[in-house]
Write a protein that holds these residues in place. Sequence first.
Motif, PDB file in Angstrom:
ATOM      1  N   LEU A 240       0.832  -1.197   0.000  1.00 23.63           N
ATOM      2  CA  LEU A 240       0.000   0.000   0.000  1.00 23.63           C
ATOM      3  C   LEU A 240       0.872   1.253   0.000  1.00 23.63           C
ATOM      4  N   LEU A 241       1.915   1.251   0.809  1.00 18.86           N
ATOM      5  CA  LEU A 241       2.805   2.403   0.859  1.00 18.86           C
ATOM      6  C   LEU A 241       3.566   2.563  -0.461  1.00 18.86           C
ATOM      7  N   GLN A 242       3.904   1.442  -1.118  1.00 20.94           N
ATOM      8  CA  GLN A 242       4.530   1.526  -2.430  1.00 20.94           C
ATOM      9  C   GLN A 242       3.628   2.246  -3.428  1.00 20.94           C
ATOM     10  N   TYR A 243       2.364   1.890  -3.436  1.00 21.02           N
ATOM     11  CA  TYR A 243       1.424   2.523  -4.365  1.00 21.02           C
ATOM     12  C   TYR A 243       1.298   4.014  -4.064  1.00 21.02           C
ATOM     13  N   ILE A 244       1.140   4.333  -2.795  1.00 21.45           N
ATOM     14  CA  ILE A 244       0.952   5.739  -2.426  1.00 21.45           C
ATOM     15  C   ILE A 244       2.184   6.563  -2.791  1.00 21.45           C
ATOM     16  N   ASN A 245       3.364   5.943  -2.689  1.00 24.00           N
ATOM     17  CA  ASN A 245       4.603   6.646  -3.006  1.00 24.00           C
ATOM     18  C   ASN A 245       4.950   6.606  -4.486  1.00 24.00           C
ATOM     19  N   SER A 246       4.087   5.989  -5.283  1.00 23.77           N
ATOM     20  CA  SER A 246       4.401   5.843  -6.703  1.00 23.77           C
ATOM     21  C   SER A 246       4.545   7.202  -7.366  1.00 23.77           C
ATOM     22  N   ALA A 247       5.359   7.224  -8.429  1.00 25.35           N
ATOM     23  CA  ALA A 247       5.572   8.479  -9.163  1.00 25.35           C
ATOM     24  C   ALA A 247       4.258   9.023  -9.698  1.00 25.35           C
ATOM     25  N   GLY A 248       3.296   8.122  -9.938  1.00 21.14           N
ATOM     26  CA  GLY A 248       2.012   8.545 -10.476  1.00 21.14           C
ATOM     27  C   GLY A 248       1.214   9.416  -9.535  1.00 21.14           C
ATOM     28  N   PHE A 249       1.525   9.370  -8.234  1.00 22.19           N
ATOM     29  CA  PHE A 249       0.757  10.175  -7.287  1.00 22.19           C
ATOM     30  C   PHE A 249       1.355  11.564  -7.096  1.00 22.19           C
ATOM     31  N   GLY A 250       2.618  11.716  -7.460  1.00 23.51           N
ATOM     32  CA  GLY A 250       3.221  13.047  -7.475  1.00 23.51           C
ATOM     33  C   GLY A 250       3.596  13.611  -6.123  1.00 23.51           C
ATOM     34  N   LEU A 251       3.888  12.753  -5.138  1.00 20.19           N
ATOM     35  CA  LEU A 251       4.282  13.247  -3.819  1.00 20.19           C
ATOM     36  C   LEU A 251       5.783  13.519  -3.775  1.00 20.19           C
ATOM     37  N   ARG A 252       6.156  14.648  -3.210  1.00 22.76           N
ATOM     38  CA  ARG A 252       7.583  14.962  -3.076  1.00 22.76           C
ATOM     39  C   ARG A 252       8.159  14.367  -1.797  1.00 22.76           C
ATOM     40  N   THR A 253       7.323  14.220  -0.785  1.00 21.26           N
ATOM     41  CA  THR A 253       7.765  13.671   0.492  1.00 21.26           C
ATOM     42  C   THR A 253       7.365  12.204   0.588  1.00 21.26           C
ATOM     43  N   PRO A 254       8.315  11.279   0.704  1.00 23.15           N
ATOM     44  CA  PRO A 254       7.964   9.855   0.801  1.00 23.15           C
ATOM     45  C   PRO A 254       7.074   9.580   2.012  1.00 23.15           C
ATOM     46  N   ILE A 255       6.064   8.759   1.806  1.00 26.53           N
ATOM     47  CA  ILE A 255       5.161   8.375   2.882  1.00 26.53           C
ATOM     48  C   ILE A 255       5.792   7.227   3.667  1.00 26.53           C
ATOM     49  N   GLN A 256       5.888   7.381   4.965  1.00 29.58           N
ATOM     50  CA  GLN A 256       6.558   6.379   5.795  1.00 29.58           C
ATOM     51  C   GLN A 256       5.597   5.433   6.496  1.00 29.58           C
ATOM     52  N   SER A 257       4.339   5.841   6.654  1.00 24.86           N
ATOM     53  CA  SER A 257       3.392   5.027   7.410  1.00 24.86           C
ATOM     54  C   SER A 257       1.972   5.409   7.006  1.00 24.86           C
ATOM     55  N   LEU A 258       1.015   4.604   7.433  1.00 30.07           N
ATOM     56  CA  LEU A 258      -0.381   4.922   7.168  1.00 30.07           C
ATOM     57  C   LEU A 258      -0.763   6.247   7.825  1.00 30.07           C
ATOM     58  N   LYS A 259      -0.272   6.470   9.025  1.00 31.78           N
ATOM     59  CA  LYS A 259      -0.562   7.729   9.723  1.00 31.78           C
ATOM     60  C   LYS A 259      -0.028   8.919   8.926  1.00 31.78           C
ATOM     61  N   HIS A 260       1.178   8.761   8.412  1.00 28.49           N
ATOM     62  CA  HIS A 260       1.793   9.816   7.612  1.00 28.49           C
ATOM     63  C   HIS A 260       0.964  10.082   6.350  1.00 28.49           C
ATOM     64  N   ALA A 261       0.457   9.011   5.744  1.00 32.70           N
ATOM     65  CA  ALA A 261      -0.364   9.145   4.535  1.00 32.70           C
ATOM     66  C   ALA A 261      -1.631   9.929   4.818  1.00 32.70           C
ATOM     67  N   VAL A 262      -2.289   9.611   5.910  1.00 32.93           N
ATOM     68  CA  VAL A 262      -3.535  10.299   6.265  1.00 32.93           C
ATOM     69  C   VAL A 262      -3.265  11.767   6.571  1.00 32.93           C
ATOM     70  N   GLN A 263      -2.146  12.034   7.231  1.00 31.58           N
ATOM     71  CA  GLN A 263      -1.799  13.422   7.557  1.00 31.58           C
ATOM     72  C   GLN A 263      -1.587  14.250   6.290  1.00 31.58           C
ATOM     73  N   LEU A 264      -0.951  13.657   5.279  1.00 30.12           N
ATOM     74  CA  LEU A 264      -0.648  14.392   4.055  1.00 30.12           C
ATOM     75  C   LEU A 264      -1.811  14.429   3.074  1.00 30.12           C
ATOM     76  N   LEU A 265      -2.554  13.305   2.995  1.00 30.21           N
ATOM     77  CA  LEU A 265      -3.549  13.159   1.940  1.00 30.21           C
ATOM     78  C   LEU A 265      -4.987  13.254   2.410  1.00 30.21           C
ATOM     79  N   GLY A 266      -5.206  12.927   3.678  1.00 26.05           N
ATOM     80  CA  GLY A 266      -6.579  12.769   4.145  1.00 26.05           C
ATOM     81  C   GLY A 266      -7.064  11.350   3.859  1.00 26.05           C
ATOM     82  N   TYR A 267      -8.306  11.066   4.189  1.00 26.11           N
ATOM     83  CA  TYR A 267      -8.833   9.715   4.047  1.00 26.11           C
ATOM     84  C   TYR A 267      -9.240   9.368   2.619  1.00 26.11           C
ATOM     85  N   SER A 268      -9.831  10.314   1.935  1.00 25.71           N
ATOM     86  CA  SER A 268     -10.467  10.005   0.655  1.00 25.71           C
ATOM     87  C   SER A 268      -9.534   9.356  -0.375  1.00 25.71           C
TER      88      SER A 268
END
Length: 408
Positions: A240-268
């Motif tokens: 899941l973290l691999q997908y979220i960090n994929s180049a296709g999502f365009g994040l500059r800051t690598p996501i380290q955890s689910l909590k980190h993902a929610v903080q940056l992206l929100g739930y949706s």
Amino acid sequence: MTHDAHFILREPLLNPKQQVIGYELSWQQKNADALSDDELNSLLEFVAAQFNNEDTGWQLADSLIFLETAPALFKAPALKLLPPEHIVLTIRRSYLADESTLEAVKELRAQGYGICLRGADINRLDKTILGLISHIEVRLSASDFASQAKMYAVFKQSSIRMVARQVTTWQDFDACAALGLDAFVGKLHLTPRPEQANQPKGINAAQTVILQLMELVRKNADLSALEAVLRRDAGLSYKLLQYINSAGFGLRTPIQSLKHAVQLLGYSPLYRWLSVLLATASSSGYSPVLMETAIVRGRFAELLGIDSLPKGEAENLFVAGMFSLLDRLLNVPMERVLATVQLPEQVTQALLGREGLYGPYLSLAEACELNSALAGSLAESLHISTADVNQAHLSALVWAKNVAASTK
């Protein structure tokens, strides 16, 4: 410009292992007439503009792109913008009767472009022409398999790749694979292989975990509840973290955890990645080409609606596109898929009858995968220009390739 009048048609090229190694891109056509030089040139221009990035270069990883061309376009400016190592130019055998065309093809090969020969009798090709080409189109004849096997065996010893066309059944594909042929498969990849009917049906353990996560996200459950479910399968968490960090999502800051993902992206946005994860967790007849098609379709549908629908609605279009192939990826009926996860009513309407708010967007994405006459009327009903549809189509392909590359 032709991309204002015609829709892009994408056909996957599979190797004998059913892996996607490239695509043929062409214009949808109502008849079998040959495309004009202007039409072929506009395709070159459009592909060059979409797949080259000034900063990062070629956008489709190691995929080959097959494009039909003609002698008048061998020195076209747009051709020079395409990386030779990723481009295979399809030319008709009749063109090579001209000596100047032969010399021009030699020059293209020297520059690194692939050359695919169309309309040739491989029994009558001399060494001069064989020395110029990288690929040759062949037509499988199941009724004459033995003699074809002998004929193709000669090519298997050379560097020339044989490419089968009009492969319409999995039996024919398997015959091509046995002969060492790559194959353009049209819409065959959307049809499950017959042996999948005998495979176990149902949701596996990993998919059960993902469905629970999707339900928690839908309900905006506490983050600790999501983390507790995800801890049951460390492999899912990693993917899941691999997908979220994929180049296709365009994040500059690598996501380290689910909590980190929610903080940056929100739930949706998590819902989209969980839908991708649900499909890739299939254990019944996993098909790389079908998986890729689902991701392209999801992103394509989302891009079609991104300017006319609120952000949350566009996210739902991605899920609708992904789920539209989930029944085939999971080898279960769509009704059963929908019984396992609660989706917005509009998504369900789109999946079951291509109706509701999202139905036309999903139908348009599907029409552009085929040579469908419906694409024009659907685009017009949604007030989307042909050029914008084509741009969304190729942008979705790039996005899906980046996602796939990030998880290899």
